[in-house]
Design a protein around this motif. Structure first.
Motif, PDB file in Angstrom:
ATOM      1  N   VAL A  48      44.099  33.596  31.999  1.00 50.01           N
ATOM      2  CA  VAL A  48      43.632  35.189  31.400  1.00 50.01           C
ATOM      3  C   VAL A  48      41.896  35.630  31.745  1.00 50.01           C
ATOM      4  N   MET A  51      43.326  35.991  35.817  1.00 47.21           N
ATOM      5  CA  MET A  51      43.882  38.098  36.212  1.00 47.21           C
ATOM      6  C   MET A  51      43.450  38.457  35.761  1.00 47.21           C
ATOM      7  N   ASP A  52      42.736  38.796  34.196  1.00 46.53           N
ATOM      8  CA  ASP A  52      42.669  40.248  33.549  1.00 46.53           C
ATOM      9  C   ASP A  52      41.219  40.419  33.177  1.00 46.53           C
ATOM     10  N   LEU A 192      38.537  47.220  34.330  1.00 47.90           N
ATOM     11  CA  LEU A 192      40.349  46.984  34.099  1.00 47.90           C
ATOM     12  C   LEU A 192      41.046  47.333  34.815  1.00 47.90           C
ATOM     13  N   TRP A 193      42.379  46.656  34.916  1.00 47.20           N
ATOM     14  CA  TRP A 193      42.929  47.216  35.971  1.00 47.20           C
ATOM     15  C   TRP A 193      43.079  49.040  36.341  1.00 47.20           C
TER      16      TRP A 193
END
Lengths: 337, 217
Positions: A48, A51-52, A192-193
């Protein structure tokens, strides 16, 4: 020969250093993630974090660094001035004004719902883009000095309006922290993505089109008369290129705020390293060096003071201002830049 | 600057705009490539134009080769071969990787002339090619211009009478007024030259060559 060797080594070194910095940005921080976790991770917690949380920010630092470096090189070329930078059109202070305006509109209840959640970046983007386009529409006919002066005026105007808006915000709610201030300091944490994807989509067409225009940048360096005699309208080229770079600049300003100095220093570094001046080399080179500087600046900003993230512009300023002073002292703005 | 009463056709060979500093020679060139307006009368440019300015901004970071490659050829840019050939024609291949900011005035001018050659323009406009050059470089520059004018239309703005002497036609401009236009042996008279520069001028003929001297009292 030695010089050539240094150049060759540098070409290889920059991508390698970039990769190392990128990896460190994923592993180092408040929680140190073991590096083998980058390839295969069993622990959900680490996955997490990488990746996030860390990956979008690390990728954003590469992307925004590229945008700042490359657009700095474009601005220096079309304005024939080694002190020009991406924010010479006043786009940065206008974006800050936009962010403050967005926050104010939310505060007084004019914007609600989904619009309220993204009011700050949205207005930062719109006002930044609008001011940049206005500067170039009004200023490009007046030539280089006119364009630079128009940018300075817009910057001052944005500051004046920002001061008043900040006072209004305070008068409405004296205890509220002024959220849009992240725009002033530069911030890469918590990207954020979807924000990264928006920045990527905004940047990709510009990068391609600027690459196609690099010869025009070179032509403008030889003077407006030479360009005109070649059948190229220098004012139109300036308008087109400033409008082009304003799109990714405004988008990244909206999410990451003002990140200073990279746009001046990256082109200088590339000119020194390569001994060339052509936009075909300087623009993508400055983008790459910009990515490198921002990647390490972001890393430094996260690990410098434990528990805190230092504002990015403070880091790029600490690193960049001594370089600018050195350039100034050795007369680098003149002949040898 | 306004230039009045100019009627001129340039078809080929060397046309020289002769006049003292600030007389309006560059303005005529600027009108040809669209940097200055034609207020009254008309101007028709039939073909492509290349301009080699007297001064290139000192801050230019382009190398000689990169500068030459900013030349347009038709609707595209010149390629490496054209650029290289142009550099060879003016004899500056050796400095192709040096930046303009590090070059002398003469080398910068040669670079801009090479750039004009690379563009293969129908008309080449060369501004003050010999100003501030030492005698050796001035001589080389004059030879390059003479050679270029054998192959295409070249227009030179200069206050250098020696260039005017080898021209096909000379336009004498002073304070924006055309005071003489025609072949060198018609217009380059002592009287006209005195009028042009405001000082004493003597023409000396020697072995079929004309030399201009500015005698000191």
């Amino acid at each position: 020969m030695d010089n050539l060797l240094i150049k060759r080594v540098t070409y290889f070194l920059i991508p390698i250093l970039l990769l190392i910095g990128f990896t460190l940005n994923l592993t180092l921080g408040e929680v140190n993630v073991p590096s083998n976790c980058l390839i295969h991770c069993n622990q959900v917690k680490y996955r997490v974090i990488i990746m996030d949380i860390r990956l979008p920010s690390a990728l954003t630092s590469i992307l925004v660094g590229y945008v700042l470096g490359a657009s700095g090189a474009v601005m220096q070329g079309i304005l024939r001035n080694p002190l020009a930078e991406p924010f010479t059109t006043g786009i940065a202070s206008a974006a800050v004004l936009g962010g403050l305006l967005g926050y104010l509109l939310v505060l007084i209840g004019k914007l609600t719902g989904a619009l309220a959640a993204s009011a700050i970046p949205l207005l930062a983007l719109l006002i930044g883009l609008f001011s940049s386009l206005m500067v170039v529409m009004l200023g490009s006919r007046l030539g280089i000095v006119g364009l630079i002066l128009m940018g300075i005026l817009i910057t001052l105007l944005s500051y004046a309006a920002s001061m008043i808006i900040m006072l209004i915000i305070e008068s409405i709610n004296p205890t509220a922290s002024i959220q849009p201030l992240y725009l002033l300091y530069g911030n890469l944490s918590g990207i954020l993505w979807w924000q990264f994807y928006v920045m990527l989509i905004a940047a990709a067409p510009t990068v391609l089109m600027v690459a196609y225009s690099s010869r025009y940048v070179d032509l403008l360096m030889l003077g407006d008369d030479v360009a005109k005699a070649s059948g190229v309208n220098p004012a139109a080229v300036r308008r087109r290129l400033v409008a082009l770079i304003s799109i990714p600049l405004a988008v990244s300003l909206a999410f990451t705020g003002v990140i200073g100095f990279i746009g001046i220093i990256a082109p200088y570094a590339v000119r020194q390293l390569t001994g060339r001046g052509s936009g075909g080399i300087i623009i993508p080179g400055s983008g790459l060096v910009g990515s490198l500087i921002l990647t390490y600046s972001y890393l430094a900003s996260r690990i410098m003071i434990r528990g805190y993230v230092v504002p990015i512009t403070a880091v790029t300023g600490l690193a960049g201002i001594p370089i600018l002073m050195w350039m100034l002292l050795k007369g680098g703005f003149g002949a040898s830049t | 600057m306004v230039v009045k009463g100019l009627s001129l056709t340039v078809g080929g060979g060397l046309t020289v705009l002769l006049g003292p500093n600030g007389s309006g020679k560059t303005t005529v060139m600027k009108a040809i490539f669209g940097s200055a307006r034609v207020i009254k009368g008309w101007l028709k440019v039939n073909g492509s134009v290349a301009y080699a300015p007297a001064e290139v901004d000192g801050l230019v970071n382009l190398t000689v080769m990169e500068a030459v490659k900013t030349a347009r050829r038709g609707y595209g840019w010149v390629n490496d071969d054209d650029a290289m050939n142009a550099l060879m024609k003016v004899g500056i291949v050796g400095i192709r990787n040096i930046r303009l900011s590090e070059l002398s005035t003469g080398q910068k001018r040669l670079t801009m002339i090479a750039r004009a050659i690379a563009s293969n323009a129908d008309l080449m406009l060369i501004d003050e090619p010999t100003a501030n050059l030492d005698p050796g470089n001035r001589y080389r520059m004059i030879n390059i211009i003479r050679e270029l004018a054998n192959q295409r239309a070249v227009m030179v703005a200069t206050h250098d009478v020696d260039i005017a002497l080898m021209a096909n036609q000379v336009v004498m401009i002073r304070d924006g007024n055309v005071i003489g236009i025609g072949e060198p042996n018609e217009v380059l008279t002592e009287g006209k030259l005195m009028q042009l520069y405001g000082i004493k001028v003597k023409l000396i003929r020697h072995n079929n060559e004309v030399h201009v001297v500015f005698p000191i009292d």
